[in-house]
Design an enzyme around this catalytic site. Structure first.
Site, short mmCIF file in Angstrom:
data_model
loop_
_atom_site.label_atom_id
_atom_site.label_comp_id
_atom_site.label_asym_id
_atom_site.label_seq_id
_atom_site.Cartn_x
_atom_site.Cartn_y
_atom_site.Cartn_z
N GLU A 77 -55.47 29.65 -4.13
CA GLU A 77 -54.65 31.04 -4.58
C GLU A 77 -55.23 31.16 -5.76
OE1 GLU A 77 -50.28 29.06 -5.60
OE2 GLU A 77 -50.92 28.34 -3.82
N GLY B 276 -47.59 27.38 -4.70
CA GLY B 276 -47.49 25.65 -5.42
C GLY B 276 -46.78 24.38 -4.65
N GLY B 277 -47.43 24.93 -3.41
CA GLY B 277 -46.90 23.46 -2.45
C GLY B 277 -46.61 23.81 -1.53
N ARG C 261 -48.83 15.36 -19.63
CA ARG C 261 -47.78 16.35 -19.31
C ARG C 261 -46.88 15.17 -19.73
NH1 ARG C 261 -47.43 21.45 -14.94
NH2 ARG C 261 -49.64 22.13 -15.28
N ASN D 61 -53.50 32.77 -9.20
CA ASN D 61 -52.08 32.59 -10.68
C ASN D 61 -52.42 33.58 -11.58
OD1 ASN D 61 -51.14 30.49 -9.41
ND2 ASN D 61 -52.39 28.90 -9.78
N ARG E 232 -50.90 34.56 -14.26
CA ARG E 232 -50.39 34.16 -15.55
C ARG E 232 -51.33 33.41 -16.10
NH1 ARG E 232 -48.66 30.91 -11.66
NH2 ARG E 232 -48.80 28.21 -12.69
C1 MV4 Z 1 -54.33 22.74 0.95
C2 MV4 Z 1 -54.53 20.97 0.97
C3 MV4 Z 1 -55.36 21.25 2.11
N1 MV4 Z 1 -56.03 22.07 2.87
N2 MV4 Z 1 -54.55 23.72 2.12
C4 MV4 Z 1 -50.72 22.07 -2.24
C5 MV4 Z 1 -50.27 23.02 -3.46
C6 MV4 Z 1 -50.66 24.70 -2.86
N3 MV4 Z 1 -51.28 25.61 -3.95
C7 MV4 Z 1 -51.93 23.85 -1.44
N4 MV4 Z 1 -51.83 22.71 -1.29
C8 MV4 Z 1 -52.69 21.92 -0.44
N5 MV4 Z 1 -53.07 23.38 0.33
C9 MV4 Z 1 -55.63 23.11 3.04
N6 MV4 Z 1 -55.74 23.97 3.97
C10 MV4 Z 1 -54.08 20.38 0.79
C11 MV4 Z 1 -53.18 20.53 -0.84
C12 MV4 Z 1 -52.48 19.99 -1.49
C13 MV4 Z 1 -53.20 19.74 -2.97
C14 MV4 Z 1 -53.51 20.88 -3.54
C15 MV4 Z 1 -53.78 20.94 -4.91
C16 MV4 Z 1 -53.41 19.47 -5.10
C17 MV4 Z 1 -52.67 18.86 -5.15
C18 MV4 Z 1 -52.37 18.87 -2.95
C19 MV4 Z 1 -51.66 17.93 -2.96
C20 MV4 Z 1 -51.50 17.74 -1.98
C21 MV4 Z 1 -51.63 19.33 -0.80
#
Ligand code: MV4
Length: 465
Positions: free
Chosen positions: A288, A164-165, A338, A290, A292
Site C-alpha cells: 500500500e 494497516g492490518g 517506539r 501511505n 502522510r
Molecule cells: C499481507 C501479508 C501476507 N500476504 N498480505 C498487514 C498490514 C497490512 N498493511 C497488510 N498486512 C499483511 N498483508 C499478503 N498478501 C501479511 C501481512 C502482515 C504484516 C505485514 C507487514 C507487517 C506486519 C504484518 C503482520 C502480519 C501480517
C-alpha cells in the site's frame, strides 16, 4: 515561504512539526483539546487555540473547529501530522476551498490510495510487482472460491477500505474460505462502513520494507531509501531501521525505481511512503501507499541528513526539490524504538498516569523525539506512544550497541512502558543478526516462555536431587 502555519495534531508529531517551523522562522499555531491544556506542543508553539473536548471526535477530528481556528489565527497552511485528519481527503479539500494550503498530497491521490483495491489496479497498470490476487473487489462466494483456486492457498482477504492490518482474514482451504469471506465482509462493514473485500496470495513470514518518497509540485520525484519495519506486534510497529539488513545495492535500486514509479502513477506530491512485502527469496510486492509523514521518518532523516518535515513545508510552499536521485546518499545505520505507555506483562494494556520519574538518554548518536516531561499526565484519550529513541552510528552493529546503552539510560516511571520489551528485542540473537520477519515478536515471546519453563524445570529437578 509561509509566514504562519497551524498544526492540526497533538503529542509527539505536533512537537516535531513545531520544531521544524521554529527553525524555519515560521509563526506556528497549535490547537489542543481540553485534555491537552498542559501539553508540550502548546508550550512550544507561538499561539495555541483550544478546539474542544478531550474526545478526538470533538477536537482533533472536528473539521469545523480546526478550520475556525485556522481562520482566527489567519494561517496560510495546515500541517496534519499523522493519524487524525492526515489521510482524510475531505479535510484537505475543505482546507483548499478555504484558501488554506494542506501540507500533504492532493485529495485525489489520498482518495485513490485509500481504496486498497483501486490502488492495486492502478499499480498493476503502472507495471509495479503485485501479489497474485483478485482484479478489483470480490462479488460473491463463487468468485472468492474461483480466485483462491487460481492463485492457490493460503490466501488473505483484505478490506478495500482497510489498510494497516485491519479487517484481514487468512484462509488455508476451500472449507475455510467461505466463512472467512463472510466474516471479513461483516468486519469490514462494521469497521469502515464498506463491506467490499479483495483477495491476495498469503505470503508467510514476509519482511515489511517501505520506501520514503519526496515529490514536488512540478512532477520531480525521488526516493530516500528504505526502512525495514518488520518488527511489529498486532500491526503496531515497535522498531524500525534503515538500511534494511537484507538490502543489496541492486535490490534497493530496483525497489526504489518501483516506489518512484508508483508515486508517479498517482501524480503524487509531497512526502509519502510506498510499502512492500518482501519474501524469503527477495521477491517484492506492492502492498500500500501511505499518503502522510510517518512515525518512523526519523530513521530516514538520520541516514540521509534530510529534514523531511521542512521538505514537506517547502514543497507545499511551491519550492522545487533541490536534489536529483544521484545526490541522495545514505550514510551509516539508524534504528528507532517506539516507547509506549503500555504494560507488556498485561497484554499491553495502556498505562496512563503522571510521569514522576524521567531520564532521557543522550550522548553521541542519540535522538529523542517526545512530548513528555516530568509532571506530565499521560491521558487515556489518545495513542499511547510517549517517546521515540532514534540512534545512529557508522554501521548496524555499532548502532545496536548505541541503542542498547541508550535503552539502559532511560528511566520513565511510575507508569508502565515498553522499554523492557525493547531491551529484550535488542538482546536477541535474531535481531542482532538482522534475521527478523513480521513473526519476530511472536517468536521472541514463545522462545522466552520456553526458556523460562526450562529454567523452572531445571530448578525443580535440582531441588528434587
Ligand atoms: C499481507 C501479508 C501476507 N500476504 N498480505 C498487514 C498490514 C497490512 N498493511 C497488510 N498486512 C499483511 N498483508 C499478503 N498478501 C501479511 C501481512 C502482515 C504484516 C505485514 C507487514 C507487517 C506486519 C504484518 C503482520 C502480519 C501480517
Amino acid at each position: 515561504m509561509f509566514n504562519r502555519i497551524l498544526v492540526a495534531n497533538r503529542g509527539e508529531v505536533a512537537v516535531r512539526v513545531i520544531r521544524a517551523c521554529r527553525e524555519m522562522g515560521i509563526h506556528v499555531v497549535a490547537v489542543y483539546s481540553k485534555a491537552d491544556r498542559d501539553s508540550f506542543h502548546v508550550r512550544l508553539a507561538n499561539d495555541a487555540i483550544c478546539i474542544g473536548n478531550a474526545k478526538s471526535s470533538d477536537s482533533y477530528l472536528n473539521i469545523p473547529s480546526i478550520i475556525s481556528a485556522a481562520e482566527i489565527a489567519d494561517v496560510e497552511a495546515i500541517h496534519p501530522g499523522w493519524g487524525f485528519l492526515s489521510e482524510n481527503p475531505h479535510f484537505s479539500e475543505i482546507c483548499e476551498s478555504c484558501q488554506i494550503k494542506f501540507i500533504g498530497p492532493n485529495p485525489e491521490s489520498v482518495r485513490l490510495m485509500g481504496d486498497k483495491s483501486l490502488a492495486r489496479e492502478t499499480m498493476r497498470k503502472a507495471g509495479i510487482p503485485l501479489i497474485p490476487g483478485s482484479r478489483g473487489v470480490i462479488q460473491n462466494q463463487e468468485e472468492a472460491l474461483r480466485t483462491a483456486k487460481r492463485i492457490g492457498y493460503p490466501i488473505i482477504i483484505k478490506a478495500k477500505a482497510g489498510g494497516g492490518g485491519k479487517g484481514m482474514k487468512v484462509a488455508h482451504n476451500d472449507g475455510k474460505l467461505v466463512s472467512a469471506y463472510l466474516t471479513a465482509k461483516a468486519e469490514a462493514e462494521a469497521a469502515f462502513g464498506d463491506p467490499d473485500v479483495y483477495i491476495e496470495k498469503y505470503i508467510e513470514n514476509p519482511r515489511h520494507i517501505e520506501f520514503q518518497i519526496l515529490a514536488d509540485q512540478y512532477g520531480h520525484m525521488l526516493h530516500l531509501g528504505e526502512r525495514d519495519c518488520s518488527i511489529q506486534r498486532r500491526h503496531q510497529k515497535l522498531l524500525e531501521e534503515s538500511p534494511s539488513p537484507i538490502m543489496s545495492k541492486k535490490l534497493r535500486r530496483h525497489m526504489g525505481e518501483m516506489a518512484v514509479r508508483a508515486a508517479k502513477a498517482v501524480n503524487y506530491v509531497n512526502a509519502g511512503t510506498v510499502e512492500f512485502l518482501v519474501d524469503d527469496k527477495e521477491n517484492f510486492y506492492f502492498m500500500e501507499m501511505n499518503t502522510r509523514l510517518q512515525v518512523e521518518h526519523p530513521v530516514t532523516e538520520m541516514v540521509t541528513g534530510i529534514d523531511l518535515v521542512k521538505e514537506q513545508i517547502r514543497i507545499a510552499a511551491g519550492d522545487r526539490l533541490k536534489w536529483s536521485q544521484d545526490d541522495i546518499k545514505s550514510r551509516g545505520a539508524a534504528i528507532e524504538c517506539r516507547i509506549n505507555a503500555e504494560d507488556p506483562d498485561n497484554d499491553f494494556l495502556p498505562s496512563p498516569g503522571r510521569i514522576e520519574q524521567l531520564v532521557f538518554p543522550g550522548g553521541p548518536g542519540v535522538r529523542v523525539d517526545s512530548h513528555i516531561y516530568r509532571g506530565y499526565d499521560v491521558t487515556p484519550f489518545y495513542d499511547s506512544m510517549i517517546a521515540k529513541i532514534i540512534v545512529w552510528a557508522n554501521g548496524r552493529t555499532e548502532a545496536v550497541s548505541v541503542l542498547r546503552r541508550a535503552l539502559d539510560e532511560i528511566e520513565i516511571g511510575p507508569i508502565k512502558t515498553t522499554i523492557g520489551l525493547h531491551k529484550r528485542i535488542v538482546q536477541s540473537q535474531a535481531f542482532q543478526r538482522g534475521k527478523v520477519s513480521t513473526r519476530f515478536i511472536e517468536e521472541l515471546i514463545e522462545r522466552e516462555k520456553a526458556g523460562s519453563k526450562e529454567a523452572k524445570q531445571a530448578k525443580a529437578e535440582a531441588k528434587a536431587e
